[in-house]
Design a protein around this motif. Structure first.
Motif, PDB file in Angstrom:
ATOM      1  N   GLU A 206       0.805  -1.217   0.000  1.00 44.73           N
ATOM      2  CA  GLU A 206       0.000   0.000   0.000  1.00 44.73           C
ATOM      3  C   GLU A 206       0.842   1.273   0.000  1.00 44.73           C
ATOM      4  N   ALA A 207       0.201   2.330  -0.459  1.00 44.29           N
ATOM      5  CA  ALA A 207       0.764   3.677  -0.387  1.00 44.29           C
ATOM      6  C   ALA A 207       0.109   4.395   0.787  1.00 44.29           C
ATOM      7  N   ARG A 208       0.940   5.070   1.595  1.00 49.50           N
ATOM      8  CA  ARG A 208       0.448   5.794   2.764  1.00 49.50           C
ATOM      9  C   ARG A 208       0.788   7.273   2.633  1.00 49.50           C
ATOM     10  N   ASP A 209      -0.192   8.113   2.827  1.00 50.50           N
ATOM     11  CA  ASP A 209       0.001   9.561   2.752  1.00 50.50           C
ATOM     12  C   ASP A 209       0.376  10.068   4.148  1.00 50.50           C
TER      13      ASP A 209
ATOM     14  N   HIS B  39      -4.885   4.207   8.625  1.00 49.22           N
ATOM     15  CA  HIS B  39      -3.888   3.579   9.491  1.00 49.22           C
ATOM     16  C   HIS B  39      -3.496   4.597  10.560  1.00 49.22           C
ATOM     17  N   TRP B  40      -3.463   4.148  11.817  1.00 50.95           N
ATOM     18  CA  TRP B  40      -3.174   5.051  12.942  1.00 50.95           C
ATOM     19  C   TRP B  40      -2.011   4.491  13.751  1.00 50.95           C
TER      20      TRP B  40
ATOM     21  N   LEU C 108      -7.989   0.154   9.608  1.00 57.29           N
ATOM     22  CA  LEU C 108      -9.308  -0.246   9.141  1.00 57.29           C
ATOM     23  C   LEU C 108      -9.286  -0.159   7.624  1.00 57.29           C
ATOM     24  N   ARG C 109      -9.376  -1.321   6.975  1.00 56.38           N
ATOM     25  CA  ARG C 109      -9.250  -1.384   5.523  1.00 56.38           C
ATOM     26  C   ARG C 109     -10.477  -2.052   4.920  1.00 56.38           C
ATOM     27  N   LEU C 110     -10.954  -1.472   3.837  1.00 52.60           N
ATOM     28  CA  LEU C 110     -12.116  -1.991   3.121  1.00 52.60           C
ATOM     29  C   LEU C 110     -11.639  -2.474   1.760  1.00 52.60           C
TER      30      LEU C 110
ATOM     31  N   ILE D 188      -4.069   7.992   5.555  1.00 55.57           N
ATOM     32  CA  ILE D 188      -4.934   7.390   4.548  1.00 55.57           C
ATOM     33  C   ILE D 188      -4.103   6.437   3.700  1.00 55.57           C
ATOM     34  N   VAL D 189      -4.656   5.243   3.413  1.00 58.33           N
ATOM     35  CA  VAL D 189      -3.903   4.237   2.661  1.00 58.33           C
ATOM     36  C   VAL D 189      -4.736   3.728   1.499  1.00 58.33           C
TER      37      VAL D 189
END
Length: 244
Positions: A39-42, A212-213, A195-197, A236-237
């Motif tokens: 994943e990419a994380r901002d 992601h926290w 929490l991923r959908l 945000i991922v």
């Protein structure tokens, strides 16, 4: 320490690659690879690529288990910074099923961080399905200089539809003593939650979005604050889950 880790790794490989014992002589073997998170994380530092993957080979009772996870800064927030791997970890273990839905693991772990020599650990842990279908992974790592790290992870898959899956997860780390070289204090050091959908185009291919926290605690948080670093952030991922 490194000699003992090499010796242990050899035992793990021999235990799984050698001819099967009488108990599981005819046990069929299989291989599976799961990229659970790519994943990419901002983040506040820029765009980070994060990964979490595992693979195993063997039968229902004994397997050779491999996992890797880490983060790499792909697009820095500031122009004077270069892309770099922030942290990476690999683990090799012998996996033995000791009860329905539960496996024990014995192996080794290696950490990589920029501008820091690699670090080796011996690992012992359990993973399996807890009541109400929570996936649990708990490991105790013992490293050089008496360092110890207890890591507990939990995840749950909630099927909203036949293709739409909501996945909450939680991870926490505790250390038995200070690790001054890496700015880690003893006790509870951090908690990560996500929490991923995801949408399963096929069972093997599923893009997802989520949040992601991360939060630091105790002496680890104090050290980070003293170095001008943040102790908490939400991210945000967007990524992809695949397996084969």
């Amino acid at each position: 320490m490194k000699k003992s880790l090499t010796f242990l790794a050899s035992i793990v490989i021999l235990a799984t690659a050698s001819p099967a014992t009488a108990m599981n002589k005819k046990e069929p073997r299989f291989t599976r690879i799961i990229v659970d998170q790519l994943e990419a994380r901002d983040s506040d530092d820029g765009t980070v690529m994060a990964w979490e993957a595992s693979a195993w080979h063997g039968g229902d009772i004994n397997k050779l288990f491999f996992s890797t996870e880490g983060e790499r800064l792909m697009v820095p927030e500031h122009d004077d910074e270069d892309p770099s791997t922030e942290s990476a970890e690999t683990r090799l273990a012998w996996n033995h099923a000791f009860a329905p839905f539960w496996d024990g693991q014995l192996g080794v772990r290696r950490d990589w961080q920029p501008n820091d020599p690699s670090r080796d650990w011996v690992s012992v842990g359990v993973q399996g399905i807890a009541p109400y279908w929570f996936e649990v992974d708990a490991n105790l790592f013992v490293g050089e200089d008496g360092l110890t790290n207890l890591r507990i992870e939990a995840e749950y898959e909630l099927m909203l539809t036949q293709r739409l899956v909501l996945v909450p997860n939680l991870e926490t780390n505790l250390y038995g003593k200070d690790d001054d070289k890496r700015g880690i204090g003893n006790g509870l050091t951090d908690i990560e939650a996500g929490l991923r959908l995801r949408y399963e185009i096929r069972r093997e291919i599923a893009p997802y979005i989520g949040v992601h926290w991360e939060k630091l605690y105790g002496d680890t948080a104090d050290i980070a604050q003293a170095n001008g670093e943040k102790t908490e952030q939400g991210i945000i991922v967007a990524g992809l889950r695949i397996w084969f």
